[in-house]
Scaffold this motif. Structure first.
Motif, PDB file in Angstrom:
ATOM      1  N   TYR A  62       0.830  -1.209   0.000  1.00 25.17           N
ATOM      2  CA  TYR A  62       0.000   0.000   0.000  1.00 25.17           C
ATOM      3  C   TYR A  62       0.862   1.257   0.000  1.00 25.17           C
ATOM      4  O   TYR A  62       0.596   2.201  -0.756  1.00 25.17           O
ATOM      5  CB  TYR A  62      -0.920  -0.008   1.220  1.00 25.17           C
ATOM      6  CG  TYR A  62      -1.495   1.356   1.536  1.00 25.17           C
ATOM      7  CD1 TYR A  62      -2.502   1.912   0.742  1.00 25.17           C
ATOM      8  CD2 TYR A  62      -0.998   2.095   2.623  1.00 25.17           C
ATOM      9  CE1 TYR A  62      -3.005   3.179   1.027  1.00 25.17           C
ATOM     10  CE2 TYR A  62      -1.507   3.345   2.913  1.00 25.17           C
ATOM     11  CZ  TYR A  62      -2.507   3.892   2.117  1.00 25.17           C
ATOM     12  OH  TYR A  62      -3.003   5.143   2.387  1.00 25.17           O
ATOM     13  N   ARG A  63       1.916   1.265   0.819  1.00 21.38           N
ATOM     14  CA  ARG A  63       2.792   2.438   0.878  1.00 21.38           C
ATOM     15  C   ARG A  63       3.520   2.650  -0.442  1.00 21.38           C
ATOM     16  O   ARG A  63       3.705   3.776  -0.889  1.00 21.38           O
ATOM     17  CB  ARG A  63       3.807   2.269   2.015  1.00 21.38           C
ATOM     18  CG  ARG A  63       3.221   2.418   3.394  1.00 21.38           C
ATOM     19  CD  ARG A  63       2.773   3.852   3.645  1.00 21.38           C
ATOM     20  NE  ARG A  63       3.908   4.776   3.550  1.00 21.38           N
ATOM     21  CZ  ARG A  63       3.790   6.046   3.245  1.00 21.38           C
ATOM     22  NH1 ARG A  63       2.598   6.556   2.959  1.00 21.38           N
ATOM     23  NH2 ARG A  63       4.860   6.830   3.205  1.00 21.38           N
ATOM     24  N   ASN A  64       3.933   1.565  -1.073  1.00 19.18           N
ATOM     25  CA  ASN A  64       4.619   1.685  -2.353  1.00 19.18           C
ATOM     26  C   ASN A  64       3.677   2.213  -3.427  1.00 19.18           C
ATOM     27  O   ASN A  64       4.069   3.031  -4.275  1.00 19.18           O
ATOM     28  CB  ASN A  64       5.187   0.327  -2.768  1.00 19.18           C
ATOM     29  CG  ASN A  64       6.311   0.455  -3.755  1.00 19.18           C
ATOM     30  OD1 ASN A  64       7.342   1.040  -3.456  1.00 19.18           O
ATOM     31  ND2 ASN A  64       6.130  -0.086  -4.946  1.00 19.18           N
ATOM     32  N   LEU A  65       2.420   1.758  -3.395  1.00 18.42           N
ATOM     33  CA  LEU A  65       1.433   2.280  -4.341  1.00 18.42           C
ATOM     34  C   LEU A  65       1.177   3.761  -4.089  1.00 18.42           C
ATOM     35  O   LEU A  65       1.063   4.559  -5.036  1.00 18.42           O
ATOM     36  CB  LEU A  65       0.133   1.479  -4.222  1.00 18.42           C
ATOM     37  CG  LEU A  65      -1.001   1.890  -5.156  1.00 18.42           C
ATOM     38  CD1 LEU A  65      -0.594   1.701  -6.610  1.00 18.42           C
ATOM     39  CD2 LEU A  65      -2.264   1.091  -4.852  1.00 18.42           C
ATOM     40  N   ASP A  66       1.094   4.145  -2.814  1.00 18.35           N
ATOM     41  CA  ASP A  66       0.886   5.553  -2.477  1.00 18.35           C
ATOM     42  C   ASP A  66       2.075   6.406  -2.926  1.00 18.35           C
ATOM     43  O   ASP A  66       1.894   7.523  -3.420  1.00 18.35           O
ATOM     44  CB  ASP A  66       0.675   5.685  -0.965  1.00 18.35           C
ATOM     45  CG  ASP A  66       0.427   7.137  -0.545  1.00 18.35           C
ATOM     46  OD1 ASP A  66      -0.645   7.669  -0.887  1.00 18.35           O
ATOM     47  OD2 ASP A  66       1.310   7.728   0.105  1.00 18.35           O
ATOM     48  N   LEU A  67       3.298   5.886  -2.772  1.00 24.04           N
ATOM     49  CA  LEU A  67       4.482   6.614  -3.225  1.00 24.04           C
ATOM     50  C   LEU A  67       4.446   6.859  -4.728  1.00 24.04           C
ATOM     51  O   LEU A  67       4.839   7.929  -5.206  1.00 24.04           O
ATOM     52  CB  LEU A  67       5.747   5.825  -2.866  1.00 24.04           C
ATOM     53  CG  LEU A  67       6.288   5.947  -1.443  1.00 24.04           C
ATOM     54  CD1 LEU A  67       7.420   4.956  -1.230  1.00 24.04           C
ATOM     55  CD2 LEU A  67       6.763   7.355  -1.162  1.00 24.04           C
ATOM     56  N   SER A  68       3.969   5.849  -5.478  1.00 20.20           N
ATOM     57  CA  SER A  68       3.982   5.972  -6.934  1.00 20.20           C
ATOM     58  C   SER A  68       2.906   6.913  -7.460  1.00 20.20           C
ATOM     59  O   SER A  68       2.957   7.320  -8.624  1.00 20.20           O
ATOM     60  CB  SER A  68       3.800   4.596  -7.572  1.00 20.20           C
ATOM     61  OG  SER A  68       2.503   4.074  -7.310  1.00 20.20           O
ATOM     62  N   LEU A  69       1.932   7.275  -6.626  1.00 16.24           N
ATOM     63  CA  LEU A  69       0.832   8.138  -7.063  1.00 16.24           C
ATOM     64  C   LEU A  69       0.962   9.566  -6.536  1.00 16.24           C
ATOM     65  O   LEU A  69       0.062  10.369  -6.735  1.00 16.24           O
ATOM     66  CB  LEU A  69      -0.510   7.546  -6.614  1.00 16.24           C
ATOM     67  CG  LEU A  69      -0.856   6.166  -7.182  1.00 16.24           C
ATOM     68  CD1 LEU A  69      -2.172   5.660  -6.591  1.00 16.24           C
ATOM     69  CD2 LEU A  69      -0.943   6.206  -8.702  1.00 16.24           C
ATOM     70  N   ARG A  70       2.070   9.873  -5.882  1.00 14.26           N
ATOM     71  CA  ARG A  70       2.264  11.212  -5.319  1.00 14.26           C
ATOM     72  C   ARG A  70       3.648  11.742  -5.694  1.00 14.26           C
ATOM     73  O   ARG A  70       4.545  10.974  -6.050  1.00 14.26           O
ATOM     74  CB  ARG A  70       2.098  11.188  -3.795  1.00 14.26           C
ATOM     75  CG  ARG A  70       0.702  10.816  -3.333  1.00 14.26           C
ATOM     76  CD  ARG A  70       0.603  10.811  -1.819  1.00 14.26           C
ATOM     77  NE  ARG A  70      -0.720  10.416  -1.371  1.00 14.26           N
ATOM     78  CZ  ARG A  70      -1.748  11.264  -1.237  1.00 14.26           C
ATOM     79  NH1 ARG A  70      -1.563  12.568  -1.486  1.00 14.26           N
ATOM     80  NH2 ARG A  70      -2.916  10.838  -0.830  1.00 14.26           N
TER      81      ARG A  70
END
Length: 327
Positions: A62-70
């Motif tokens: 989840y954190r990696n996905l959030d990093l890639s979208l910000r």
């Protein structure tokens, strides 16, 4: 005086029986059934696994996905106020000139490693399956590359392939050949890290495939030998088909491992020279941590591409296994 014999009333009995049968079931209690001790024990055993998967798999994904979208910078990474950019990071890495070479290197590195690791591991497994003298000792020695820490293996290969003092170039010079810049030449760097990773991965294939060979009944080979089948026919008609389930899981695990290989490449070549051995794993690390101004978002986007690739191949494997079970 006439005595009347009273016959049993079958009709009334049937009516009574029907009435008893048609009687409505007792009303259900409004209270829910409490879990039994067995169910509580099952939940107790399941809780640590669930907690482990949530903390070390689900949350990092989840954190990696959030990093890639910000759009994360060092300041926003600490303060947590990075603006949402959607798929901008993915478009950025697709437009990056490093993307195409890194994709090609990842595909070539993964395919060649899988092919040779499986082929050599299968050949060694069949060889050791003969149970000759010293078979167990030699099989244990082949496990040494797998048991060594990756940093030790990669450092050893770096020393062996050193252009000036490596034993490989010393051997080539003794045979009359010119020395090769294994780690500093764009033509040889990817080959060098591929050979090192094959050497490390062969023992895993050997162990898994050897265990699969142990489950094949010896009577099948005896019957084939009585029918006049030679060694190659016995391998192709008996060994290889019966090893398919074990081979499938071996290749899948090898694929997932090879896609994320980072240590060996980074220690030996750091993805160079001139990105000649850069894969998605090393590129993701370089974007996120290899620069003075880290690009957390694009680095996470590259990492997510590896996750998606591993997930796709995992789903293909599950689908194939389900079809095989139904057939």
């Amino acid at each position: 005086m006439h005595h009347t014999t009273q016959l049993p009333d079958h009709r009334s009995a049937a009516v009574r029986t029907g009435a008893a049968t048609a009687a409505p079931p007792p009303a259900r209690s409004g209270k829910r059934r409490r879990p039994t001790s067995t169910q509580w024990a099952a939940w107790a055993f399941l809780a640590p696994v669930t907690l482990y998967l949530a903390l070390f798999y689900a949350y990092p994904l989840y954190r990696n996905l959030d990093l890639s979208l910000r759009d994360y910078t060092v300041r926003s990474f600490v303060q947590g106020d990075a603006p949402f950019t959607g798929l901008a990071n993915y478009r950025k890495i697709l437009d990056d000139p490093t993307f195409a070479p890194a994709l090609l290197h990842t595909v070539v590195f993964t395919a060649v490693c899988l092919l040779f690791q499986y082929a050599v591991g299968l050949a060694l497994a069949v060889f050791f399956h003969q149970n000759f003298r010293l078979s167990a000792t030699l099989r244990a020695l082949f496990l040494v590359p797998w048991l060594l820490p990756l940093i030790v293996s990669a450092s050893t290969w770096s020393w062996m392939l050193n252009s000036d003092s490596g034993v490989v170039n010393a051997l080539l010079s003794a045979l009359g050949f010119d020395p090769v810049n294994w780690l500093t030449s764009p033509s040889w760097s990817l080959t060098s890290v591929t050979v090192a990773n094959i050497w490390i991965g062969v023992p895993f294939n050997l162990v898994v495939l050897y265990s699969g060979l142990q489950s094949i009944p010896a009577s099948l080979y005896e019957a084939a030998a009585l029918d006049g089948a030679n060694a190659w026919q016995r391998f192709w008609r008996i060994t290889f088909p019966l090893l398919r389930p074990v081979s499938a899981i071996t290749l899948l695990l090898g694929l997932v491992y090879t896609l994320k290989v980072f240590d060996i490449i980074w220690i030996m070549t750091k993805g160079g020279p001139a990105d000649s051995s850069t894969t998605f794993a090393t590129w993701s690390y370089q974007l996120g941590f290899g620069n003075l101004l880290p690009a957390f978002g694009p680095g996470a986007a590259v990492g997510n591409l590896l996750v998606v690739a591993a997930l796709v191949f995992g789903l293909v494997y599950v689908r194939a296994q389900r079809k095989q079970a139904l057939s």
